[in-house]
Design a protein around this motif. Structure first.
Motif, mmCIF file in Angstrom:
data_model
loop_
_atom_site.group_PDB
_atom_site.id
_atom_site.type_symbol
_atom_site.label_atom_id
_atom_site.label_comp_id
_atom_site.label_asym_id
_atom_site.label_seq_id
_atom_site.Cartn_x
_atom_site.Cartn_y
_atom_site.Cartn_z
ATOM 1 N N ILE A 143 -0.731 -20.538 -36.199
ATOM 2 C CA ILE A 143 -0.266 -21.683 -36.623
ATOM 3 C C ILE A 143 0.591 -22.599 -35.162
ATOM 4 O O ILE A 143 0.248 -22.540 -34.045
ATOM 5 C CB ILE A 143 0.879 -21.276 -37.197
ATOM 6 C CG1 ILE A 143 2.379 -20.582 -36.696
ATOM 7 C CG2 ILE A 143 1.254 -20.494 -38.494
ATOM 8 C CD1 ILE A 143 3.000 -20.756 -37.211
ATOM 9 N N SER A 145 3.383 -24.514 -34.367
ATOM 10 C CA SER A 145 4.588 -24.600 -35.246
ATOM 11 C C SER A 145 5.742 -25.377 -35.429
ATOM 12 O O SER A 145 6.555 -26.189 -36.274
ATOM 13 C CB SER A 145 6.158 -23.698 -34.155
ATOM 14 O OG SER A 145 6.158 -24.754 -33.178
ATOM 15 N N TYR A 154 8.022 -26.349 -38.796
ATOM 16 C CA TYR A 154 8.046 -24.316 -39.734
ATOM 17 C C TYR A 154 9.648 -24.760 -38.793
ATOM 18 O O TYR A 154 10.084 -24.289 -37.998
ATOM 19 C CB TYR A 154 7.475 -23.152 -39.052
ATOM 20 C CG TYR A 154 5.675 -23.380 -39.422
ATOM 21 C CD1 TYR A 154 5.744 -22.284 -40.444
ATOM 22 C CD2 TYR A 154 4.908 -23.991 -38.883
ATOM 23 C CE1 TYR A 154 4.548 -22.570 -40.900
ATOM 24 C CE2 TYR A 154 3.978 -23.586 -39.288
ATOM 25 C CZ TYR A 154 3.564 -23.129 -40.660
ATOM 26 O OH TYR A 154 2.011 -23.115 -40.457
ATOM 27 N N ASN A 156 10.627 -21.439 -40.772
ATOM 28 C CA ASN A 156 9.661 -20.110 -40.085
ATOM 29 C C ASN A 156 9.479 -19.940 -40.010
ATOM 30 O O ASN A 156 8.060 -20.303 -40.343
ATOM 31 C CB ASN A 156 10.794 -19.266 -41.294
ATOM 32 C CG ASN A 156 13.023 -19.312 -40.934
ATOM 33 O OD1 ASN A 156 13.603 -18.803 -40.729
ATOM 34 N ND2 ASN A 156 13.523 -19.778 -42.340
ATOM 35 N N TYR A 157 8.346 -18.736 -38.800
ATOM 36 C CA TYR A 157 7.607 -18.281 -38.944
ATOM 37 C C TYR A 157 6.596 -17.372 -39.863
ATOM 38 O O TYR A 157 7.793 -16.753 -40.461
ATOM 39 C CB TYR A 157 6.735 -17.813 -37.531
ATOM 40 C CG TYR A 157 6.961 -18.743 -36.311
ATOM 41 C CD1 TYR A 157 6.706 -20.163 -36.718
ATOM 42 C CD2 TYR A 157 6.869 -18.240 -35.419
ATOM 43 C CE1 TYR A 157 7.241 -21.177 -35.600
ATOM 44 C CE2 TYR A 157 7.271 -19.005 -34.321
ATOM 45 C CZ TYR A 157 7.830 -19.806 -33.714
ATOM 46 O OH TYR A 157 7.780 -21.277 -33.345
ATOM 47 N N LEU A 164 0.343 -12.960 -35.041
ATOM 48 C CA LEU A 164 0.472 -14.496 -35.051
ATOM 49 C C LEU A 164 1.076 -15.009 -33.484
ATOM 50 O O LEU A 164 1.113 -14.759 -32.862
ATOM 51 C CB LEU A 164 2.184 -14.293 -35.371
ATOM 52 C CG LEU A 164 2.519 -15.780 -35.887
ATOM 53 C CD1 LEU A 164 1.581 -16.390 -37.268
ATOM 54 C CD2 LEU A 164 4.052 -15.952 -36.093
ATOM 55 N N VAL A 166 0.916 -18.546 -31.757
ATOM 56 C CA VAL A 166 1.744 -20.108 -32.278
ATOM 57 C C VAL A 166 1.194 -20.916 -30.992
ATOM 58 O O VAL A 166 1.569 -20.411 -29.482
ATOM 59 C CB VAL A 166 3.173 -19.680 -32.417
ATOM 60 C CG1 VAL A 166 3.843 -21.345 -32.709
ATOM 61 C CG2 VAL A 166 3.161 -18.462 -33.675
ATOM 62 N N ILE A 182 5.405 -12.059 -33.002
ATOM 63 C CA ILE A 182 4.442 -13.104 -32.522
ATOM 64 C C ILE A 182 4.276 -12.401 -31.377
ATOM 65 O O ILE A 182 4.497 -11.283 -30.512
ATOM 66 C CB ILE A 182 5.730 -14.154 -31.704
ATOM 67 C CG1 ILE A 182 6.401 -14.619 -32.687
ATOM 68 C CG2 ILE A 182 4.947 -15.150 -30.909
ATOM 69 C CD1 ILE A 182 7.760 -16.072 -32.170
ATOM 70 N N LEU A 185 2.791 -16.649 -28.242
ATOM 71 C CA LEU A 185 3.271 -18.361 -28.263
ATOM 72 C C LEU A 185 2.989 -19.129 -26.844
ATOM 73 O O LEU A 185 3.137 -18.529 -25.476
ATOM 74 C CB LEU A 185 5.112 -17.595 -28.241
ATOM 75 C CG LEU A 185 5.907 -19.290 -28.386
ATOM 76 C CD1 LEU A 185 5.406 -19.628 -29.835
ATOM 77 C CD2 LEU A 185 7.063 -19.594 -27.355
#
Ligand SMILES: *Cc1c(COP(=O)(O)O)cnc(C)c1O
Length: 357
Positions: A143, A145, A154, A156-157, A164, A166, A182, A185
């Protein structure tokens, strides 16, 4: 006289950070040289480098399950490095929420990764964050963010069993995050945490393991960065120095909870003015997904746009022109823009609406 700078990135830096850099630019802490002029292998720079890493982890309260890495090549190079290092030959899932996710998807496709788009808000011009669920068993789920252009974020993730990933380029270090969900990141730091030339990533160690066995050129391989403390070759020393100062500045502000509180207040102030303008201003993003970082809006009468930008500039405010894809107005109100500056913009907006309605 410095103007109020609402640029989307590179963007405003805290006065304190710029002044400290200026003071030390010519003669670094009375050592007789600039930090730009010395070896990255020397003790003086190494202190700056490792302290920057330590402070960044401290701000996010990241534990030792994660490595912090520094890269050049911006966030955009990570669009390619992620599939290179983290794909296991299976499926990678993406939520497509704007230009930056499209670019990440494209790089993965160039690398022949099986990319699945689980949700997209493209049909409505990326004006919201779609509802979706990632599969539990894909190589990774990706995603962005905060969508810098459209001003969506977002709240919330998504919770997912798949790792995940980000892209947090435009809301980096703007609030605390729950890292338990996560795997990686990352972001270029030039929007909210420093200057261009440096990208930073927090990567969980099991993800680093994936890269170890892969046949990837050294400069593109996460495990090489870990083994060399992100100094396999010469890093962007001055950008790392600036990032170090920015981390200290954030700690002095009271850390990420405190910065988040201010960010919420600032965004609320501007969105209220937009919503109470009786249609004079129109917010771009759906209300529930509005970004705290990039406030994108239109003036209903498009003819007034250039007048707005010009008068804003005459009043000491720059960087308000929307991204060329979207047009309109965008105020980027990153960490270093305080409430007072946002209020000045808000008062200008109210005044402009009154005079031109
Ligand atoms: C600006 C931006 C990028 C691109 O960053 P570069 O450092 O220029 O490669 C990627 N993702 C997001 C969300 C951005 O805002």
């Amino acid at each position: 006289m410095r103007v109020i700078n609402f640029s989307a990135g590179p963007s405003n830096l805290p006065d304190e950070v710029l002044k400290e850099a200026q003071e030390n630019l010519f003669d670094y802490h009375q050592k007789g040289f600039s930090i730009m002029e010395v070896s990255h292998r020397g003790k003086i720079f190494e202190e700056v480098h490792f302290e920057a890493m330590k402070l960044a982890k401290q701000l996010y309260e990241v534990n030792d399950d994660y490595e912090i890495l520094f890269f050049q090549g911006g966030a955009s190079l990570q669009f390619a490095m992620i599939p290179m290092n983290l794909s296991l030959g299976g499926i990678s899932e993406f939520a497509n929420t704007g230009v930056w996710t499209k670019k990440a998807i494209k790089e993965a496709q160039i690398l022949k990764v099986n990319t699945q788009i689980v949700a997209s808000s493209e049909d409505s011009g990326f004006d919201h964050i779609p509802n979706f669920k990632f599969s539990d068993d894909v190589d990774y789920a990706y995603i962005c963010s905060n969508n810098t252009i459209y001003g969506t974020q977002y709240n919330n993730y998504p919770i997912t069993k798949s790792p995940l990933i980000v892209d947090a380029s435009s809301d980096f270090f703007s609030k605390k995050l729950d890292f338990s969900n996560i795997a990686m990141l990352f972001g270029g730091v030039q929007k909210n945490a420093g200057i261009s030339g440096l990208a930073c990533a927090f990567i969980r160690k099991d993800m680093i393991e994936r890269s170890k066995s892969k046949n990837i050129p050294s400069m593109l391989k996460y495990s090489v960065y870990v083994e060399n403390d992100s100094m396999f070759n010469t890093p962007a020393t001055f950008a790392i120095y600036m990032f170090n100062l920015e981390m200290k500045w954030l700690l002095n502000q009271g850390g990420l909870d405190k910065i988040n509180e201010q960010n919420i207040q600032k965004a609320k102030f501007l969105y209220e003015i937009i919503d109470q303008s009786e249609g004079f201003y129109q917010g771009y993003a759906k209300k529930e997904d509005r970004s705290l970082m990039n406030v994108s809006f239109n003036i209903a009468d498009k003819n007034l746009e250039s007048k707005f930008l010009q008068e804003a500039e005459e009043n000491g405010m720059i960087g308000l022109k929307g991204h060329k894809i979207l047009g309109g107005i965008r105020a980027s109100i990153y960490n270093s823009i305080d409430l007072k500056k946002v209020q000045i913009l808000g008062e200008f907006m109210k005044d402009f609406a009154k005079k031109n309605a």
